[in-house]
Motif scaffolding. Structure first.
Motif, PDB file in Angstrom:
ATOM      1  N   ALA A   3       0.844  -1.208   0.000  1.00  0.00           N
ATOM      2  CA  ALA A   3       0.000   0.000   0.000  1.00  0.00           C
ATOM      3  C   ALA A   3       0.876   1.255   0.000  1.00  0.00           C
ATOM      4  O   ALA A   3       0.565   2.249  -0.671  1.00  0.00           O
ATOM      5  CB  ALA A   3      -0.920  -0.010   1.214  1.00  0.00           C
ATOM      6  N   TYR A   4       1.978   1.192   0.727  1.00  0.00           N
ATOM      7  CA  TYR A   4       2.886   2.350   0.788  1.00  0.00           C
ATOM      8  C   TYR A   4       3.433   2.656  -0.617  1.00  0.00           C
ATOM      9  O   TYR A   4       3.499   3.820  -1.028  1.00  0.00           O
ATOM     10  CB  TYR A   4       4.032   2.038   1.755  1.00  0.00           C
ATOM     11  N   TRP A  27      -5.139   4.592 -12.854  1.00  0.00           N
ATOM     12  CA  TRP A  27      -4.670   3.330 -12.258  1.00  0.00           C
ATOM     13  C   TRP A  27      -5.258   3.130 -10.860  1.00  0.00           C
ATOM     14  O   TRP A  27      -5.610   2.025 -10.467  1.00  0.00           O
ATOM     15  CB  TRP A  27      -3.128   3.292 -12.207  1.00  0.00           C
ATOM     16  N   LEU A  28      -5.371   4.228 -10.147  1.00  0.00           N
ATOM     17  CA  LEU A  28      -5.991   4.130  -8.818  1.00  0.00           C
ATOM     18  C   LEU A  28      -7.393   3.548  -8.940  1.00  0.00           C
ATOM     19  O   LEU A  28      -7.766   2.623  -8.214  1.00  0.00           O
ATOM     20  CB  LEU A  28      -6.063   5.530  -8.176  1.00  0.00           C
ATOM     21  N   ARG A  29      -8.162   4.086  -9.900  1.00  0.00           N
ATOM     22  CA  ARG A  29      -9.552   3.651 -10.026  1.00  0.00           C
ATOM     23  C   ARG A  29      -9.638   2.223 -10.550  1.00  0.00           C
ATOM     24  O   ARG A  29     -10.487   1.441 -10.123  1.00  0.00           O
ATOM     25  CB  ARG A  29     -10.299   4.602 -10.966  1.00  0.00           C
ATOM     26  N   ALA A  30      -8.745   1.899 -11.489  1.00  0.00           N
ATOM     27  CA  ALA A  30      -8.827   0.558 -12.100  1.00  0.00           C
ATOM     28  C   ALA A  30      -8.323  -0.525 -11.145  1.00  0.00           C
ATOM     29  O   ALA A  30      -8.923  -1.590 -11.034  1.00  0.00           O
ATOM     30  CB  ALA A  30      -8.036   0.534 -13.402  1.00  0.00           C
ATOM     31  N   HIS A  31      -7.215  -0.282 -10.458  1.00  0.00           N
ATOM     32  CA  HIS A  31      -6.578  -1.350  -9.682  1.00  0.00           C
ATOM     33  C   HIS A  31      -6.161  -0.948  -8.271  1.00  0.00           C
ATOM     34  O   HIS A  31      -6.334  -1.710  -7.322  1.00  0.00           O
ATOM     35  CB  HIS A  31      -5.304  -1.850 -10.398  1.00  0.00           C
ATOM     36  N   GLY A  32      -5.539   0.232  -8.167  1.00  0.00           N
ATOM     37  CA  GLY A  32      -4.880   0.601  -6.916  1.00  0.00           C
ATOM     38  C   GLY A  32      -5.821   0.620  -5.724  1.00  0.00           C
ATOM     39  O   GLY A  32      -5.508   0.091  -4.646  1.00  0.00           O
ATOM     40  N   MET A  86      -7.593  -1.167  -0.390  1.00  0.00           N
ATOM     41  CA  MET A  86      -8.706  -1.396   0.542  1.00  0.00           C
ATOM     42  C   MET A  86      -8.792  -2.866   0.960  1.00  0.00           C
ATOM     43  O   MET A  86      -9.000  -3.161   2.132  1.00  0.00           O
ATOM     44  CB  MET A  86     -10.013  -0.910  -0.088  1.00  0.00           C
ATOM     45  N   GLU A  87      -8.599  -3.756   0.005  1.00  0.00           N
ATOM     46  CA  GLU A  87      -8.641  -5.175   0.367  1.00  0.00           C
ATOM     47  C   GLU A  87      -7.561  -5.535   1.381  1.00  0.00           C
ATOM     48  O   GLU A  87      -7.784  -6.316   2.304  1.00  0.00           O
ATOM     49  CB  GLU A  87      -8.458  -6.048  -0.888  1.00  0.00           C
ATOM     50  N   THR A  88      -6.374  -4.978   1.178  1.00  0.00           N
ATOM     51  CA  THR A  88      -5.272  -5.325   2.085  1.00  0.00           C
ATOM     52  C   THR A  88      -5.451  -4.641   3.440  1.00  0.00           C
ATOM     53  O   THR A  88      -5.060  -5.188   4.474  1.00  0.00           O
ATOM     54  CB  THR A  88      -3.906  -4.938   1.465  1.00  0.00           C
ATOM     55  N   ALA A  89      -6.075  -3.452   3.449  1.00  0.00           N
ATOM     56  CA  ALA A  89      -6.291  -2.745   4.724  1.00  0.00           C
ATOM     57  C   ALA A  89      -7.207  -3.542   5.643  1.00  0.00           C
ATOM     58  O   ALA A  89      -7.070  -3.521   6.871  1.00  0.00           O
ATOM     59  CB  ALA A  89      -6.892  -1.369   4.458  1.00  0.00           C
ATOM     60  N   ARG A  90      -8.137  -4.252   5.041  1.00  0.00           N
ATOM     61  CA  ARG A  90      -9.100  -5.016   5.847  1.00  0.00           C
ATOM     62  C   ARG A  90      -8.436  -6.034   6.780  1.00  0.00           C
ATOM     63  O   ARG A  90      -8.999  -6.412   7.791  1.00  0.00           O
ATOM     64  CB  ARG A  90     -10.019  -5.810   4.910  1.00  0.00           C
ATOM     65  N   ILE A  91      -7.256  -6.476   6.367  1.00  0.00           N
ATOM     66  CA  ILE A  91      -6.580  -7.486   7.190  1.00  0.00           C
ATOM     67  C   ILE A  91      -6.227  -6.904   8.559  1.00  0.00           C
ATOM     68  O   ILE A  91      -6.255  -7.602   9.576  1.00  0.00           O
ATOM     69  CB  ILE A  91      -5.316  -8.012   6.466  1.00  0.00           C
ATOM     70  N   TRP A  92      -5.939  -5.601   8.593  1.00  0.00           N
ATOM     71  CA  TRP A  92      -5.550  -5.013   9.890  1.00  0.00           C
ATOM     72  C   TRP A  92      -6.724  -4.996  10.864  1.00  0.00           C
ATOM     73  O   TRP A  92      -6.583  -5.347  12.029  1.00  0.00           O
ATOM     74  CB  TRP A  92      -5.001  -3.594   9.707  1.00  0.00           C
ATOM     75  N   THR A  93      -7.883  -4.611  10.341  1.00  0.00           N
ATOM     76  CA  THR A  93      -9.029  -4.632  11.255  1.00  0.00           C
ATOM     77  C   THR A  93      -9.420  -6.073  11.572  1.00  0.00           C
ATOM     78  O   THR A  93     -10.017  -6.347  12.603  1.00  0.00           O
ATOM     79  CB  THR A  93     -10.217  -3.824  10.684  1.00  0.00           C
ATOM     80  N   GLY A  94      -9.023  -6.994  10.685  1.00  0.00           N
ATOM     81  CA  GLY A  94      -9.275  -8.421  10.954  1.00  0.00           C
ATOM     82  C   GLY A  94      -8.375  -8.968  12.048  1.00  0.00           C
ATOM     83  O   GLY A  94      -8.842  -9.654  12.961  1.00  0.00           O
TER      84      GLY A  94
END
Ligand code: BGC
Length: 776
Positions: free
Chosen positions: A442-443, A457-462, A467-475
């Motif tokens: 993410a960094y 690129w942000l809209r298509a993929h980034g 967001m998907e990877t951020a969810r792991i932290w709250t998990g």
């Protein structure tokens, strides 16, 4: 500069070997390796090597082309990585043996004179010249050139010229394609070798026709097809005889030539590799023929000219110049060159810890890419940086699957080490437990967006990756009884400390990641609602999740010891016994080869920068005093057993005013492979440290920072240099930063306008006013 055994003349553009030496042969095979981000060939000679066992390791590798093997755990556990992937040693296309009458040319027999081997970093061609006298007294002059095309990833080319000096007679050239190759088997050093259970490549067919030959093979477990092919061209051809070994794995073409004293015989050989990872199987052979024929028609000189043009462009954009230290200049350029040779640029491949120069770390990709190597490409060749992010995008589905295996109902967890996207780390405490890989990715996405403004690129993929990877932290995190958000049972960058609660680096990077994810969600919802809706649906985003991310970030526990006034590496680090450095013999380093992991884990001892790395990446969040205290504390307990460490200590030392330390740590990094300071370059270069050299110039001495979205410089000049210059590309501009005794000159080489700060003072450059000077 420190006294070291510098084996190469300090030519700023060239690596030159003036005498072959069995003692350094293995090492030099790595240093003289050639690559183009896809093919990598070690610097073994065309005629092979007849020296003592263990002094050579031939190898040709294809980035991302791998075999897989089950990982066997005598005592297993749920969701441990099940399958390893390793970069394969593929057929050797280099072979060009020379027979002078009945004597085979072998530099270790007879008499060798006028030897020189060199790699000119501006031309990208490995050259060798020598005179050899056979045991019976026949002399030849030999000149060879070799290149791996930087602008055609499938192709490599060789040229060998042989001139009989004191005889006329028969010279035979044996051009070979050898499929009887294998990978190194794992031994005691966890950094080297793979658990290979037999021949990985199975022969499907061998093709031989005239000057052409090809091996068609399939990997036993991963099921890929590989076609390796060569086309040999010999002036004044003589008779051609084709041979095939009994197992069909070694193909040879022998050219018997009437040789005349003083007249040169030229052999050119073109080779290529194509695999079913890239193309349909039934196209591989035809594609190979096409590539080889085009190469043959153009000839070696055309390829060499194209190579030089490619490199001229590369150096024009990214050369770092140091005035007053040629050894260092050589080290920096060598490192930049190897990065270019190592990095995958097709969105399907990445850059492995050893590039394509050796089998260390099995060709795996690590966080090294995002945290060390990515900035080099981002600011020098942004299109390659983007390809590296595309690779992570391609791996998002695997990362989602991995998250489910790890009992996370939502989100994506990227593998600690991998080739094709699946977790390959067999030792989870220093592998899967390094959840910080998610925040590292993410960094780098944030850096990319800040540097390029690439919203598409942000809209298509980034956005989806972040967001998907951020969810792991709250998990995995939770609120403790004091209301702080805590992350337990992870491993931070320092691999001499494992499975801890609240690793500072992880928590701080997770905090930045969560903030970024929440900000992206808000921005997309406001500016690009359709994209937001699509992504939210694809990831089944619940209402309120972005607020949860922001909340966790706000309440993130960032361990700090108020008595020592330093950031704690984790909840328990400061309570551990300090490692007894005074009584550790020098031969016991690296500790990982001499102590059980638990012995190391029980102590305050670091393999590499951990808190100190956070000081760099999240620079704006720390004050100078904090940085100095953290540096002092952690320097005293860090072994730098990882090659990823010194560059980061150099950068922070420069920032907090420890000029000598900054210089010494920098030198450790800049010539790490050239001087083999870690003693294992024979198994491949250290790509993270190579990029760390560039970081050391730009972020260290140049004081460049980009975190927080603004571009800042705070240049200092090391006492031993007269000056230095480096360039960065940012938002469509090319900026040159030049520092010398008189001060700093910023020059906008290309682009319309750029703003930044110099030691906190705003500077604005425009096409009309492209230069700005600051006195020292
Ligand atoms: C380091 C890791 C790194 C790996 C590959 C290890 O020695 O501790 O941080 O990712 O090497 O370079």
């Amino acid at each position: 500069m420190q006294a070291r055994n510098h084996r190469f003349p300090p030519d700023p553009w060239c690596l030159r070997e003036d005498a072959p030496d069995p003692a350094t042969h293995f090492l030099n095979e790595t240093l003289f390796a050639l690559g183009n981000g896809y093919i990598g060939v070690r610097g073994t000679a065309e005629e092979g090597w007849s020296g003592p066992g263990g002094t050579s390791r031939d190898g040709t590798y294809l980035n991302g082309f791998y075999e897989s093997e089950s990982i066997h755990y005598p005592e297993t556990a749920h969701a441990l990585a099940k399958t390893n992937q390793f970069m394969l040693n593929v057929p050797n296309a280099k072979g060009i043996a020379i027979w002078v009458e009945e004597e085979r040319f072998d530099p270790l027999q007879g008499r060798l004179e006028n030897y020189q081997r060199s790699l000119d970093l501006r031309r990208g061609v490995l050259e060798r010249s020598l005179t050899w006298t056979s045991p019976s007294g026949r002399s030849i002059a030999l000149r060879s050139r070799r290149l791996v095309c930087l602008d055609n990833r499938h192709l490599l080319a060789f040229e060998v010229e042989v001139t009989p000096l004191n005889f006329s007679g028969t010279v035979r050239i044996v051009s070979s394609l050898d499929g009887a190759v294998q990978n190194l088997e794992a031994g005691d050093d966890p950094r080297i070798g793979s658990a290979v259970s037999g021949a990985s490549l199975q022969l499907l067919s061998a093709e031989q026709e005239g000057d052409f030959c090809a091996l068609v093979q399939r990997t036993r477990n991963s099921g890929f097809m590989l076609v390796s092919a060569t086309l040999t061209e010999v002036d004044g051809k003589g008779t051609v005889e084709a041979q095939c070994s009994r197992d069909g794995l070694r193909l040879e073409q022998t050219y018997a030539l009437p040789a005349v004293q003083g007249e040169k015989i030229t052999v050119r050989k073109y080779a290529c590799y194509h695999t079913s990872r890239d193309y349909p199987e039934d196209e591989l052979l035809t594609r190979s023929c096409d590539v080889l024929e085009v190469a043959l028609r153009g000839g070696f000189d055309v390829l060499a000219a194209r190579q030089a043009a490619y490199l001229a462009d590369f150096w024009q954009q990214s050369d770092v110049e140091i005035d007053g230290d040629d050894l260092l200049q050589q080290g920096i350029r060598f490192n930049q060159y190897h990065l270019l040779q190592s990095v995958g640029r097709d969105g399907k491949t990445n850059i492995s810890a050893k590039g394509v120069t050796g089998e260390g770390y099995e060709g795996h990709y690590f966080w090294d890419t995002e945290i060390y190597i990515f900035p080099f490409f981002l600011y020098n060749k942004p299109e390659i940086a983007r390809a590296l992010l595309e690779y992570r995008w391609a791996g998002l589905e695997s990362a989602r699957r991995r998250a489910r295996q790890m009992s996370h109902p939502k989100g994506a967890l990227y593998p600690w080490r991998t080739i094709a996207g699946e977790e390959c780390s067999a030792y989870f405490p220093a592998g899967t437990a390094q959840y910080h890989i998610n925040a590292d990715i993410a960094y780098s996405i944030r850096q990319y967006l800040d540097a390029t403004g690439d919203d598409a690129w942000l809209r298509a993929h980034g956005a989806e990756i972040v967001m998907e990877t951020a969810r792991i932290w709250t998990g995995i995190g939770t609120y403790d009884r004091h209301g702080s958000f805590v992350i337990n049972e992870v491993t931070g960058p320092d691999e001499y400390t494992a499975l801890v609660n609240n690793n500072y680096y992880t928590n701080a990077m997770a905090q930045a990641h969560l903030e970024f994810a929440a900000a992206i969600a808000a921005r997309l919802a406001g500016e690009f609602p359709e994209d937001y809706a699509r992504i939210a649906q694809s990831m089944d985003l619940a209402p309120g999740e972005p607020e949860e991310w922001a909340n966790a970030a706000r309440l993130m526990l960032l361990p700090y010891d108020t008595a020592l006034q330093i950031h704690e590496q984790d909840d328990s680090f400061l309570s551990k016994k300090r490692w007894d450095f005074a009584n550790t013999p020098p031969g016991n380093y690296p500790l990982l080869l001499n102590y059980h992991p638990m012995v190391i884990y029980r102590h305050q001892v670091c393999k590499q920068a951990d808190v100190v790395l956070a000081l760099l990446l999240l620079s704006a969040r720390f004050g100078q005093d904090d940085k100095r205290r953290d540096f002092d504390y952690y320097e005293a307990v860090t072994t730098h057993d990882s090659s990823l460490s010194s560059c980061i200590f150099s950068i922070i030392a420069a920032e907090v005013g420890y000029a000598d330390k900054a210089y010494d740590y920098f030198m450790e990094t800049a010539r790490l492979d050239l001087d083999d300071t870690h003693g294992n370059t024979c198994h491949g270069v250290h790509t993270a440290a190579m990029a760390g050299t560039w970081l050391g110039v730009a972020y260290g001495f140049g004081g460049m920072r980009t975190d927080g979205g603004s571009l800042r410089f705070a240049p200092t000049l090391p006492a031993r240099w007269q000056g230095y210059r480096f360039r960065i590309q940012l938002r469509g501009c090319l900026l040159q930063v030049g520092v010398n005794g008189a001060g700093t000159t910023y020059r906008l080489v290309q682009g319309e306008a750029l703003q930044f700060t110099h030691h906190g003072k705003p500077v604005a450059l425009t096409a009309a006013q492209p230069e700005h000077q600051e006195a020292a």
